[in-house]
Design a protein around this motif. Structure first.
Motif, PDB file in Angstrom:
ATOM      1  N   GLY A   7       1.401   0.047  -0.815  1.00 53.98           N
ATOM      2  CA  GLY A   7       2.727   0.542  -1.194  1.00 53.98           C
ATOM      3  C   GLY A   7       3.768  -0.548  -1.267  1.00 53.98           C
ATOM      4  N   ASP A   8       4.991  -0.138  -1.530  1.00 49.18           N
ATOM      5  CA  ASP A   8       6.109  -1.082  -1.637  1.00 49.18           C
ATOM      6  C   ASP A   8       7.426  -0.302  -1.556  1.00 49.18           C
ATOM      7  OD1 ASP A   8       7.190  -3.563  -1.843  1.00 49.18           O
ATOM      8  OD2 ASP A   8       6.585  -3.945  -3.906  1.00 49.18           O
ATOM      9  N   ASN A   9       8.494  -0.980  -1.283  1.00 51.20           N
ATOM     10  CA  ASN A   9       9.838  -0.378  -1.231  1.00 51.20           C
ATOM     11  C   ASN A   9       9.898   0.888  -0.375  1.00 51.20           C
ATOM     12  OD1 ASN A   9      10.902  -2.324  -3.064  1.00 51.20           O
ATOM     13  ND2 ASN A   9       9.824  -1.241  -4.703  1.00 51.20           N
ATOM     14  N   GLY A  10       9.179   0.872   0.726  1.00 47.37           N
ATOM     15  CA  GLY A  10       9.233   1.993   1.678  1.00 47.37           C
ATOM     16  C   GLY A  10       8.312   3.148   1.338  1.00 47.37           C
TER      17      GLY A  10
ATOM     18  N   PHE B 233      -4.514   6.882   6.108  1.00 41.78           N
ATOM     19  CA  PHE B 233      -5.263   5.782   5.494  1.00 41.78           C
ATOM     20  C   PHE B 233      -4.690   4.443   5.967  1.00 41.78           C
ATOM     21  CE2 PHE B 233      -6.179   2.644   2.220  1.00 41.78           C
ATOM     22  CZ  PHE B 233      -7.536   2.838   2.007  1.00 41.78           C
ATOM     23  N   ALA B 234      -3.364   4.379   6.055  1.00 41.23           N
ATOM     24  CA  ALA B 234      -2.723   3.123   6.492  1.00 41.23           C
ATOM     25  C   ALA B 234      -3.171   2.765   7.902  1.00 41.23           C
ATOM     26  CB  ALA B 234      -1.203   3.253   6.416  1.00 41.23           C
ATOM     27  N   LYS B 235      -3.348   3.780   8.754  1.00 43.72           N
ATOM     28  CA  LYS B 235      -3.795   3.487  10.127  1.00 43.72           C
ATOM     29  C   LYS B 235      -5.242   2.986  10.126  1.00 43.72           C
ATOM     30  CE  LYS B 235      -0.637   6.663  11.943  1.00 43.72           C
ATOM     31  NZ  LYS B 235      -0.660   8.113  12.060  1.00 43.72           N
ATOM     32  N   ALA B 236      -6.065   3.560   9.244  1.00 48.10           N
ATOM     33  CA  ALA B 236      -7.448   3.078   9.140  1.00 48.10           C
ATOM     34  C   ALA B 236      -7.470   1.650   8.584  1.00 48.10           C
ATOM     35  CB  ALA B 236      -8.259   4.014   8.249  1.00 48.10           C
ATOM     36  N   MET B 237      -6.599   1.363   7.627  1.00 49.16           N
ATOM     37  CA  MET B 237      -6.491   0.000   7.089  1.00 49.16           C
ATOM     38  C   MET B 237      -6.091  -0.973   8.206  1.00 49.16           C
ATOM     39  SD  MET B 237      -6.690  -2.063   4.489  1.00 49.16           S
ATOM     40  CE  MET B 237      -6.397  -1.516   2.814  1.00 49.16           C
TER      41      MET B 237
ATOM     42  N   MET C 147       6.528  -5.434   3.879  1.00 55.27           N
ATOM     43  CA  MET C 147       7.206  -4.697   4.956  1.00 55.27           C
ATOM     44  C   MET C 147       6.808  -3.216   4.980  1.00 55.27           C
ATOM     45  SD  MET C 147       8.931  -5.841   7.275  1.00 55.27           S
ATOM     46  CE  MET C 147      10.157  -6.906   7.928  1.00 55.27           C
ATOM     47  N   THR C 148       6.597  -2.654   3.785  1.00 55.16           N
ATOM     48  CA  THR C 148       6.201  -1.241   3.698  1.00 55.16           C
ATOM     49  C   THR C 148       4.816  -1.044   4.326  1.00 55.16           C
ATOM     50  OG1 THR C 148       7.422  -1.074   1.632  1.00 55.16           O
ATOM     51  CG2 THR C 148       5.779   0.643   2.054  1.00 55.16           C
ATOM     52  N   GLU C 149       3.881  -1.876   3.911  1.00 60.26           N
ATOM     53  CA  GLU C 149       2.512  -1.753   4.410  1.00 60.26           C
ATOM     54  C   GLU C 149       2.460  -2.018   5.919  1.00 60.26           C
ATOM     55  OE1 GLU C 149       0.878  -3.088   0.024  1.00 60.26           O
ATOM     56  OE2 GLU C 149       1.290  -4.605   1.545  1.00 60.26           O
ATOM     57  N   ALA C 150       3.247  -3.005   6.378  1.00 57.93           N
ATOM     58  CA  ALA C 150       3.289  -3.312   7.816  1.00 57.93           C
ATOM     59  C   ALA C 150       3.810  -2.091   8.583  1.00 57.93           C
ATOM     60  CB  ALA C 150       4.167  -4.530   8.073  1.00 57.93           C
ATOM     61  N   ALA C 151       4.885  -1.470   8.076  1.00 59.10           N
ATOM     62  CA  ALA C 151       5.475  -0.323   8.773  1.00 59.10           C
ATOM     63  C   ALA C 151       4.467   0.827   8.854  1.00 59.10           C
ATOM     64  CB  ALA C 151       6.743   0.135   8.056  1.00 59.10           C
TER      65      ALA C 151
ATOM     66  N   TYR D 292      10.163   2.426   8.339  1.00 58.38           N
ATOM     67  CA  TYR D 292      10.425   1.345   7.373  1.00 58.38           C
ATOM     68  C   TYR D 292      11.913   1.024   7.419  1.00 58.38           C
ATOM     69  CZ  TYR D 292      11.281  -0.919   2.885  1.00 58.38           C
ATOM     70  OH  TYR D 292      11.687  -1.799   1.913  1.00 58.38           O
ATOM     71  N   ARG D 293      12.245  -0.249   7.495  1.00 55.25           N
ATOM     72  CA  ARG D 293      13.660  -0.631   7.515  1.00 55.25           C
ATOM     73  C   ARG D 293      14.006  -1.434   6.285  1.00 55.25           C
ATOM     74  NH1 ARG D 293      14.949  -2.481  13.686  1.00 55.25           N
ATOM     75  NH2 ARG D 293      16.518  -3.725  12.637  1.00 55.25           N
ATOM     76  N   GLU D 294      15.120  -1.078   5.636  1.00 53.09           N
ATOM     77  CA  GLU D 294      15.611  -1.815   4.462  1.00 53.09           C
ATOM     78  C   GLU D 294      16.206  -3.146   4.914  1.00 53.09           C
ATOM     79  OE1 GLU D 294      16.169  -1.144   1.105  1.00 53.09           O
ATOM     80  OE2 GLU D 294      15.201   0.829   1.024  1.00 53.09           O
ATOM     81  N   LYS D 295      16.936  -3.086   6.029  1.00 58.58           N
ATOM     82  CA  LYS D 295      17.646  -4.272   6.524  1.00 58.58           C
ATOM     83  C   LYS D 295      17.061  -4.658   7.882  1.00 58.58           C
ATOM     84  CE  LYS D 295      21.442  -4.654   3.680  1.00 58.58           C
ATOM     85  NZ  LYS D 295      20.569  -4.804   2.519  1.00 58.58           N
ATOM     86  N   TYR D 296      16.897  -5.949   8.062  1.00 60.81           N
ATOM     87  CA  TYR D 296      16.315  -6.440   9.321  1.00 60.81           C
ATOM     88  C   TYR D 296      16.689  -7.906   9.450  1.00 60.81           C
ATOM     89  CZ  TYR D 296      13.128  -7.467   5.492  1.00 60.81           C
ATOM     90  OH  TYR D 296      12.623  -7.846   4.276  1.00 60.81           O
TER      91      TYR D 296
END
Ligand code: PXL
Length: 276
Positions: A110-113, A123-127, A141-145, A152-156
């Motif tokens: 994914g991307d942009n949240g 699936f993300a947890k299995a990944m 950042m999306t995939e990490a979250a 997911y955070r826009e600003k960090y």
């Protein structure tokens, strides 16, 4: 010559996954072996694409290679579409891992949240579990979250990215890199963490204010290619970041460029010159 096995789909048209990994890796002077996971008429940003699943071939292909005593200097996975494919990749990593080779996972989801069509938080947890076996992982950042099951955070700020990197390292990956990190207006880059040395590293460059499909695959293919050409991880990631920017700039200059992918082809000669 080093040999990379890359495991991802063939989107017949769309300039992503295997149709960028193969030419880029080959042009970099590295052998590319492929394990196609599915054949799609286009990538999933098109409507009404066809999809043929090849999961049942993956195990057979791997068994043949084992029988032939084939080895790989790197195994690079990109877009994977099902839990079965994650399990098969885990088996392949275990069977083909050596003390010297590199397991590189781009957990494309994914991307942009938002997750891409067809992916779920489960699936993300299995990944995330698969990422635990890797030498290098390169989520955005999306995939990490999603993998860490955090909002997911826009600003960090940098301290937050460092926290995310350490949490990713707790999954087990030796080097964790978050791509597309933006700490100040007009700039983008990556921040990474090497758990053995407890060291962070980073690189920032101009952000070209457009978003194109397939750039993540270009970035990862180039990073693995550069690693195989003997560059260290930081330098390999920088080469890939600069090459991806060149591809985007070339695409933007061309008023007839296709919407579905970037011009990675005409940036290849400069990439090869940079490799020396
Ligand atoms: O670029 C990543 C990617 C790879 N393969 C397929 C995709 C995507 C992103 O959407 O749809 C089929």
């Amino acid at each position: 010559m080093k040999r990379i096995l890359t495991i991802q789909d063939i989107s017949c048209l769309g300039k992503c996954s295997l149709t960028v990994a193969l030419p880029i890796i080959s042009a970099m002077g590295v052998e590319a072996a492929v394990m196609p996971t599915a054949v799609l008429s286009t990538h999933t940003q098109f409507k009404d694409f066809t999809f043929r699943d090849l999961t049942s071939d993956m195990q057979l292909i791997a068994e043949h290679w084992k029988h032939e005593n084939i080895g790989f200097d790197a195994i690079y996975t990109g877009y994977l579409g099902s839990f079965d494919q994650l399990n098969i990749c885990e088996g392949i990593f275990k069977d083909f891992k050596t003390p010297d080779n590199t397991i590189f996972i781009d957990p494309v989801m994914g991307d942009n949240g938002k997750l891409y069509t067809g992916f779920t938080p489960e699936f993300a947890k299995a990944m995330a579990g698969l990422c635990g076996i890797a030498d290098v992982i390169v989520p955005n950042m999306t995939e990490a979250a999603y993998m860490l099951d955090i909002p997911y955070r826009e600003k960090y700020d940098k301290a937050y990215v460092h926290e995310v990197l350490k949490k990713l390292a707790e999954l087990g990956a030796k080097n964790t890199v978050v791509t597309g990190t933006e700490l100040e207006e007009g700039m983008t880059g990556f921040i990474g963490y090497n758990s053995a040395g407890d060291e962070f590293f980073e690189y920032f460059h101009e952000k070209i204010p457009v978003s194109f499909h397939g750039t993540g695959d270009i970035y990862s293919s180039c990073t693995v290619g550069a690693l195989m050409r003997g560059f260290g991880l930081l330098e390999a990631l920088k080469i890939a970041a600069d090459y991806t920017c060149d591809c985007i700039r070339l695409t933007m200059k061309d008023s007839k460029a296709s919407w579905y992918g970037v011009n990675f082809e005409e940036a290849i000669p400069a990439l090869i010159r940079r490799l020396g």
